[in-house]
Scaffold this active site. Structure first.
Site: not given
Length: 205
Positions: A104, A127
Site C-alpha cells: 500500500s 492497491h
C-alpha cells in the site's frame, strides 16, 4: 517506527571511545551511516520523524546517498505523501530497500527511491486507497468522500505510473485489487530496479 525511535529491546553495540566502552543503539549507528528504517505502519509521527531525518542528512551532505530500509504494511496516505514529497525535494539520492514487504503506502514510498532494491523473497503489494472505517453521513458527505477518494487514487496511480514507466491505465488495472508482486515481477514491471544478490555467491564467483 523509524531509525530515531528504536523498538523495545532493539540491539545495542559497544564502541570503544576515549572514555572507554560506550553502548550505542543500533539505530543511532545506522543514522551515522546515513541509513534510515521505515518499520511498521505509516503514521503521522513516523512520517514526521522520517522527514526530519531526511532533511538532517541532506544538511550534513547534500550529495551523499541515503538508504531507506522498508518493511511496512502501509498506512496513512497523507503521512506517506509527506515522505514522498521530502524524498523528491532533497538533493540527496535516496536508495530504498524492501526487506520483506512493502504494501500500500509503503510500496509507493519504496517506488519513489532513486535506486530501488528488493530482497530475493520480498514482495510489494499495491492497491487503490480504501475508504476509512466509520466514513459515512449524508448523501452529499458520501459523494464528497468518494470524490476525494478518486482524486487520491489518481494521485497514487500517477506516482506509480511515473516511477514504473507503465501507462496510467495499466497501473490502475493493477491497483483495482490487491496485487502482490514478487521481487522478480516488481523488477519486470518497473517498480523495482534490482534484487539484492548474495555476497557469498559473489565472493566465490
Amino acid at each position: 517506527m523509524t531509525a530515531a525511535t528504536p523498538m523495545p529491546g532493539a540491539p545495542r553495540i559497544l564502541r570503544e571511545t576515549a572514555a572507554g566502552l560506550t553502548s550505542i543503539g543500533i539505530y543511532d549507528e545506522m543514522l551515522s551511516r546515513r541509513e534510515l528504517a521505515l518499520i511498521g505502519e505509516v503514521q503521522e509521527w513516523v512520517s514526521f520523524e522520517l522527514c526530519q531525518h531526511l532533511l538532517f542528512l541532506e544538511r550534513q551532505d547534500p550529495a551523499a546517498e541515503i538508504t531507506l530500509f522498508i518493511s511496512s504494511p502501509g498506512g496513512s496516505v497523507s503521512a506517506g505523501l509527506a515522505v514522498v514529497d521530502v524524498m523528491a525535494a532533497i538533493s540527496c539520492p535516496v536508495r530504498t530497500v524492501c526487506l520483506d514487504r512493502a504494501a500500500s503506502m509503503g510500496a509507493v514510498i519504496f517506488t519513489m527511491g532513486d535506486r530501488r532494491e528488493m530482497s530475493a523473497h520480498a514482495e510489494l503489494m499495491i492497491h487503490d486507497p480504501l475508504i476509512q472505517q466509520g466514513a459515512g453521513g449524508s448523501a452529499l458527505a458520501v459523494r464528497e468522500t468518494s470524490q476525494r477518494l478518486m482524486e487520491t487514487r489518481r494521485t497514487m496511480s500517477t506516482l506509480l505510473a511515473e516511477r514504473s514507466g507503465l501507462t496510467l491505465k495499466r497501473v490502475q488495472s493493477l491497483t483495482a485489487k490487491d496485487t502482490f508482486l514478487s521481487a522478480e515481477r516488481a523488477c519486470e514491471l518497473g517498480f523495482a530496479d534490482a534484487i539484492i544478490s548474495s555476497r557469498k555467491e559473489a565472493a566465490h564467483a
